[in-house]
Design a protein around this motif. Structure first.
Motif, PDB file in Angstrom:
ATOM      1  N   VAL A 189       0.837  -1.206   0.000  1.00 42.21           N
ATOM      2  CA  VAL A 189       0.000   0.000   0.000  1.00 42.21           C
ATOM      3  C   VAL A 189       0.870   1.255   0.000  1.00 42.21           C
ATOM      4  N   ILE A 190       1.911   1.261   0.832  1.00 36.09           N
ATOM      5  CA  ILE A 190       2.811   2.413   0.893  1.00 36.09           C
ATOM      6  C   ILE A 190       3.473   2.647  -0.463  1.00 36.09           C
ATOM      7  N   ARG A 191       3.859   1.579  -1.133  1.00 35.25           N
ATOM      8  CA  ARG A 191       4.475   1.708  -2.458  1.00 35.25           C
ATOM      9  C   ARG A 191       3.500   2.339  -3.442  1.00 35.25           C
ATOM     10  N   GLN A 192       2.264   1.904  -3.410  1.00 35.80           N
ATOM     11  CA  GLN A 192       1.263   2.473  -4.319  1.00 35.80           C
ATOM     12  C   GLN A 192       1.081   3.964  -4.070  1.00 35.80           C
ATOM     13  N   LEU A 193       1.061   4.357  -2.802  1.00 40.07           N
ATOM     14  CA  LEU A 193       0.902   5.776  -2.468  1.00 40.07           C
ATOM     15  C   LEU A 193       2.098   6.583  -2.952  1.00 40.07           C
ATOM     16  N   ALA A 194       3.298   6.045  -2.784  1.00 38.24           N
ATOM     17  CA  ALA A 194       4.499   6.734  -3.262  1.00 38.24           C
ATOM     18  C   ALA A 194       4.474   6.862  -4.778  1.00 38.24           C
ATOM     19  N   GLN A 195       4.017   5.820  -5.454  1.00 41.39           N
ATOM     20  CA  GLN A 195       3.941   5.850  -6.917  1.00 41.39           C
ATOM     21  C   GLN A 195       2.895   6.842  -7.417  1.00 41.39           C
ATOM     22  N   GLN A 196       1.922   7.146  -6.562  1.00 41.27           N
ATOM     23  CA  GLN A 196       0.913   8.153  -6.905  1.00 41.27           C
ATOM     24  C   GLN A 196       1.424   9.574  -6.702  1.00 41.27           C
ATOM     25  N   GLY A 197       2.646   9.690  -6.164  1.00 39.28           N
ATOM     26  CA  GLY A 197       3.255  11.013  -6.013  1.00 39.28           C
ATOM     27  C   GLY A 197       3.251  11.567  -4.608  1.00 39.28           C
ATOM     28  N   LYS A 198       2.806  10.795  -3.632  1.00 37.17           N
ATOM     29  CA  LYS A 198       2.816  11.300  -2.265  1.00 37.17           C
ATOM     30  C   LYS A 198       4.236  11.253  -1.694  1.00 37.17           C
ATOM     31  N   THR A 199       4.592  12.268  -0.932  1.00 38.85           N
ATOM     32  CA  THR A 199       5.880  12.283  -0.243  1.00 38.85           C
ATOM     33  C   THR A 199       5.770  11.420   1.005  1.00 38.85           C
ATOM     34  N   ILE A 200       6.673  10.456   1.146  1.00 35.39           N
ATOM     35  CA  ILE A 200       6.681   9.580   2.310  1.00 35.39           C
ATOM     36  C   ILE A 200       7.873   9.947   3.192  1.00 35.39           C
ATOM     37  N   LEU A 201       7.611  10.271   4.447  1.00 40.74           N
ATOM     38  CA  LEU A 201       8.675  10.485   5.424  1.00 40.74           C
ATOM     39  C   LEU A 201       8.560   9.360   6.442  1.00 40.74           C
ATOM     40  N   LEU A 202       9.516   8.453   6.391  1.00 43.32           N
ATOM     41  CA  LEU A 202       9.458   7.203   7.148  1.00 43.32           C
ATOM     42  C   LEU A 202      10.557   7.174   8.199  1.00 43.32           C
ATOM     43  N   ALA A 203      10.181   6.954   9.452  1.00 48.88           N
ATOM     44  CA  ALA A 203      11.168   6.793  10.527  1.00 48.88           C
ATOM     45  C   ALA A 203      11.179   5.340  10.962  1.00 48.88           C
ATOM     46  N   THR A 204      12.361   4.723  10.973  1.00 43.86           N
ATOM     47  CA  THR A 204      12.415   3.297  11.270  1.00 43.86           C
ATOM     48  C   THR A 204      13.811   2.860  11.684  1.00 43.86           C
ATOM     49  N   HIS A 205      13.877   1.694  12.323  1.00 35.67           N
ATOM     50  CA  HIS A 205      15.165   1.005  12.466  1.00 35.67           C
ATOM     51  C   HIS A 205      15.088  -0.351  11.768  1.00 35.67           C
ATOM     52  N   HIS A 206      13.981  -0.601  11.062  1.00 39.11           N
ATOM     53  CA  HIS A 206      13.812  -1.823  10.287  1.00 39.11           C
ATOM     54  C   HIS A 206      14.119  -1.540   8.817  1.00 39.11           C
ATOM     55  N   ILE A 207      15.257  -1.970   8.362  1.00 44.11           N
ATOM     56  CA  ILE A 207      15.693  -1.636   7.004  1.00 44.11           C
ATOM     57  C   ILE A 207      14.740  -2.216   5.956  1.00 44.11           C
ATOM     58  N   HIS A 208      14.118  -3.362   6.244  1.00 42.90           N
ATOM     59  CA  HIS A 208      13.222  -3.982   5.270  1.00 42.90           C
ATOM     60  C   HIS A 208      11.950  -3.162   5.050  1.00 42.90           C
ATOM     61  N   GLU A 209      11.680  -2.160   5.904  1.00 42.58           N
ATOM     62  CA  GLU A 209      10.499  -1.317   5.740  1.00 42.58           C
ATOM     63  C   GLU A 209      10.659  -0.283   4.632  1.00 42.58           C
ATOM     64  N   ILE A 210      11.872  -0.074   4.168  1.00 44.56           N
ATOM     65  CA  ILE A 210      12.122   1.020   3.214  1.00 44.56           C
ATOM     66  C   ILE A 210      11.736   0.562   1.815  1.00 44.56           C
ATOM     67  N   PRO A 211      10.663   1.096   1.238  1.00 43.96           N
ATOM     68  CA  PRO A 211      10.253   0.652  -0.098  1.00 43.96           C
ATOM     69  C   PRO A 211      11.200   1.175  -1.171  1.00 43.96           C
ATOM     70  N   PRO A 212      11.235   0.531  -2.328  1.00 44.57           N
ATOM     71  CA  PRO A 212      12.143   0.964  -3.403  1.00 44.57           C
ATOM     72  C   PRO A 212      11.936   2.410  -3.820  1.00 44.57           C
ATOM     73  N   GLU A 213      10.733   2.928  -3.636  1.00 48.31           N
ATOM     74  CA  GLU A 213      10.424   4.296  -4.078  1.00 48.31           C
ATOM     75  C   GLU A 213      11.127   5.358  -3.232  1.00 48.31           C
ATOM     76  N   ILE A 214      11.600   4.994  -2.051  1.00 44.59           N
ATOM     77  CA  ILE A 214      12.357   5.931  -1.219  1.00 44.59           C
ATOM     78  C   ILE A 214      13.831   5.808  -1.563  1.00 44.59           C
ATOM     79  N   GLN A 215      14.416   6.899  -2.018  1.00 46.01           N
ATOM     80  CA  GLN A 215      15.810   6.885  -2.454  1.00 46.01           C
ATOM     81  C   GLN A 215      16.762   7.555  -1.467  1.00 46.01           C
ATOM     82  N   ARG A 216      16.252   8.493  -0.678  1.00 41.53           N
ATOM     83  CA  ARG A 216      17.115   9.214   0.261  1.00 41.53           C
ATOM     84  C   ARG A 216      16.997   8.611   1.650  1.00 41.53           C
ATOM     85  N   VAL A 217      18.131   8.428   2.318  1.00 41.68           N
ATOM     86  CA  VAL A 217      18.123   7.968   3.698  1.00 41.68           C
ATOM     87  C   VAL A 217      18.970   8.916   4.549  1.00 41.68           C
ATOM     88  N   VAL A 218      18.510   9.097   5.776  1.00 43.90           N
ATOM     89  CA  VAL A 218      19.212   9.940   6.743  1.00 43.90           C
ATOM     90  C   VAL A 218      19.491   9.089   7.969  1.00 43.90           C
TER      91      VAL A 218
END
Length: 264
Positions: A189-218
C-alpha cells in the motif's frame, strides 16, 4: 514556480520530558523527496517527526526555526489536511470501542475516536467507506477497534491519515508489531501511495520497511544526523554496522534491503 520545502529545520534545540534531544539540529526535506530516517532506538527519530506534526516545538532563538511547507506558524488544522500521520503513539491511544469506519472518519475531526458532540455527516461517512474500500479492508467498517489485529488497526489508521487526501505521509515504525503477511501487504500500500506522487517520510530502524520508491536515507544517532545520502551509498555493511554498533550483513532483492547479523 518553486514549491516551499516540506520541512526546513535550522539550528533547533528541542527538549522532550526535560531531556535535551536536539542541540542546533538542522534538516531539510523537499516536497516529493521521500525520505527514510534510520537509527537505533533513542536516536531522535520520533522527536523529529513530532516537530513536523507540531507535537513538539524548539526553544525560541533568533537563528533557529522549524518551517513546515514554508510556514513558521502553520495553522494546525490546515497542516493536518496536507500531512497524514500514522504512529505507534496514535495507535495505542485510540478509543477501543470505535468502529473501523469511525477510525477513518475521525481524521476529519482530528480526534482519536468519534464522540457524541461531533457532527458527523453522511457525506463524511461515505468518504470513510470509500477509503476503507480503497485500502482493501471494507469488511472492517463496523468492527470495533479493540477486536482488530494490529495490522487491521494500522490499516484503518492509514485510512484516517488518507481521508483528507494529503500530499504527504509521516510513518513512524509503520510495520512494528505486524506479522510477515501484514508487513508486506502494508508495504504494498505504501508503495502504491508513493507511486501516486505522495511524499513519504518514514522513521524506522527496520531496514526492510524502506520501499524501493524511497531513495534518500538519513542516519541519526544520539539526536544528530551522522549521514545523509542515497540508499546505495549508505545501506552497506560498513555504514549500517557503524550506525547500529554491531557487525551487520546487508542483502538486496527486488528493490528491498535486508539486514542480518554478520557471522564471525
Amino acid at each position: 514556480m518553486q514549491h516551499p520545502q516540506l520541512l526546513d529545520i535550522r539550528n533547533a534545540t528541542v527538549f522532550r520530558d526535560n531531556k535535551k534531544v536536539f542541540d542546533r539540529f538542522s534538516l531539510a526535506v523537499e516536497q516529493g523527496q521521500s525520505t527514510a530516517i534510520i537509527g537505533p532506538n533513542g536516536a531522535g527519530k520520533s522527536t523529529l517527526l513530532k516537530l513536523l506534526t507540531r507535537e513538539l516545538y524548539p526553544v525560541v532563538k533568533e537563528d533557529s526555526w522549524v518551517r513546515i511547507l514554508g510556514q513558521d506558524r502553520p495553522v494546525l488544522w490546515e497542516l493536518r489536511e496536507k500531512i497524514g500521520l500514522v504512529s505507534a503513539d496514535l495507535q495505542q491511544g485510540f478509543v477501543p470501542e470505535v468502529s473501523g469506519l469511525g477510525v477513518v472518519v475521525s481524521g476529519l475531526h482530528n480526534s482519536i475516536g468519534l464522540f457524541h458532540y461531533q457532527q458527523v455527516t453522511e457525506a463524511q461517512l461515505e468518504q470513510g467507506r470509500t477509503v476503507l474500500q480503497e485500502l482493501g479492508v471494507a469488511e472492517l467498517v463496523n468492527r470495533p477497534y479493540r477486536q482488530m489485529s494490529t495490522g487491521q488497526q494500522r490499516r484503518c489508521l492509514l485510512g484516517r491519515a488518507l481521508i483528507h487526501r494529503p500530499d504527504h505521509l509521516i510513518l513512524d515504525e509503520p510495520t512494528s508489531g505486524l506479522d510477515l503477511n501484514a508487513t508486506y501487504h502494508y508495504l504494498d500500500v505504501i508503495r502504491q501511495l508513493a507511486q501516486q506522487g505522495k511524499t513519504i517520510l518514514l522513521a524506522t530502524h527496520h531496514i526492510h520497511e524502506i520501499p524501493p520508491e524511497i531513495q534518500r536515507v538519513v542516519f541519526m544517532t544520539n539526536g544528530e544526523i551522522v549521514a545523509d545520502g542515497a540508499k546505495e551509498q549508505l545501506l552497506t555493511d560498513a555504514r549500517l554496522s557503524e550506525l547500529f554498533a554491531m557487525p551487520l550483513k546487508v542483502s538486496f532483492s527486488q528493490g528491498f534491503y535486508q539486514v542480518l547479523p554478520a557471522r564471525a
